[in-house]
Design a protein around this motif. Structure first.
Motif, PDB file in Angstrom:
ATOM      1  N   VAL A 127      41.904  41.153  45.458  1.00 49.60           N
ATOM      2  CA  VAL A 127      41.484  41.947  44.445  1.00 49.60           C
ATOM      3  C   VAL A 127      39.986  41.699  44.160  1.00 49.60           C
ATOM      4  O   VAL A 127      39.446  40.462  43.783  1.00 49.60           O
ATOM      5  N   ASN A 129      36.270  41.373  42.447  1.00 47.38           N
ATOM      6  CA  ASN A 129      35.793  40.860  41.128  1.00 47.38           C
ATOM      7  C   ASN A 129      36.626  40.871  40.178  1.00 47.38           C
ATOM      8  O   ASN A 129      36.691  41.445  39.111  1.00 47.38           O
ATOM      9  N   ALA A 130      37.786  40.056  40.375  1.00 49.80           N
ATOM     10  CA  ALA A 130      38.706  39.709  39.344  1.00 49.80           C
ATOM     11  C   ALA A 130      38.908  38.234  39.054  1.00 49.80           C
ATOM     12  O   ALA A 130      38.526  37.416  39.876  1.00 49.80           O
ATOM     13  N   ASP A 175      40.191  42.593  36.399  1.00 50.86           N
ATOM     14  CA  ASP A 175      38.932  42.912  37.273  1.00 50.86           C
ATOM     15  C   ASP A 175      37.851  43.427  36.586  1.00 50.86           C
ATOM     16  O   ASP A 175      37.939  43.504  35.022  1.00 50.86           O
ATOM     17  N   ASP A 176      36.676  43.805  37.090  1.00 51.48           N
ATOM     18  CA  ASP A 176      35.386  44.162  36.229  1.00 51.48           C
ATOM     19  C   ASP A 176      35.508  45.307  35.747  1.00 51.48           C
ATOM     20  O   ASP A 176      34.624  45.674  34.970  1.00 51.48           O
TER      21      ASP A 176
END
Length: 234
Positions: A127, A129-130, A175-176
């Motif tokens: 996953v 940017n989490a 995430d982001d």
């Protein structure tokens, strides 16, 4: 799903996600020699994060936990290829993806026979940017809207009749883009009826309370109620 078999090994893989050699893809040294290891994380063992042709993936070797795991670290009783933990998790992740639950897509799974049983590995999408809830809540509190989303995602998983037997806040990522993900489906399974769903939620609440006492995470009872609101609203 493609299958690749030898007398002592079975590999299942998604050819749309894996361009590399399925046999070599389970060897950390293969990725290391190609300079494609992009990180790692330690749990019961080491999860390697690698850069494949089609994206980023997480390579995990199945290991036992608890006292029994100190004696037999990574070998399981063999009763058929399709009963191996790697194959079962591969199927479950596919099922959840088709049901619209935010979980990593399975890339490949392997089971290898040994004298006493089998060993297993799985390669799944990383996953991007989490971070998990523990890491986030150590730094800051989350708004009710985020807890609503967490509850909604758990409800989607439950509506797909999947029992996450280790639902805790290490296994929930954000995430982001503030999208909620659920990970780590080893030993999880499809189950009918309803009563186990309450047990899943109770386990998750205990996880919040444990990390509140252990790491002083930013969490309170109102946050739990916001999660339940999202769960019931779905």
């Amino acid at each position: 799903m493609k299958e690749l078999s030898t007398p002592k090994q079975m590999i299942w893989y998604d050819e749309s996600l894996l361009a590399e050699d399925p046999v070599l893809s389970f060897d950390p040294d293969f990725w290391r020699s190609a300079n494609k290891v992009i990180g790692s994380a330690k749990g019961r063992g080491v999860t390697w994060f690698v850069k494949t042709t089609n994206g980023e993936a997480a390579l995990r070797h199945y290991r036992r936990g608890g006292l029994f795991g100190k004696l037999i670290k990574d070998t399981y009783w063999f009763s058929g290829w399709k009963k191996t933990r790697s194959y079962q998790e591969f199927l479950l992740l596919n099922h959840l993806n088709k049901a619209g639950v935010n979980v990593p897509r399975p890339v490949a799974a392997r089971a290898t026979r040994s004298l006493l049983g089998y060993r297993a590995d799985i390669l799944s999408e990383k996953v991007p940017n989490a971070r998990d809830l523990v890491a986030i809540l150590k730094e800051t509190a989350l708004p009710p809207e985020t807890y609503n989303k967490i509850g909604q995602e758990i409800r989607k998983m439950h509506d797909a009749q999947v029992n996450h037997t280790d639902l805790n806040i290490h296994n929930i990522l954000i995430d982001d883009r503030e999208k909620v993900w659920i990970i780590d489906f080893d030993k999880c399974y499809s189950q009918n009826a309803e009563q186990w769903k309450r047990s899943n939620l109770d386990r998750l609440k205990r996880s919040f309370a444990k990390e509140l006492n252990k790491r002083s995470v930013h969490w309170c009872e109102d946050d739990w109620q916001a999660l339940l609101t999202g769960y019931r609203r779905s």
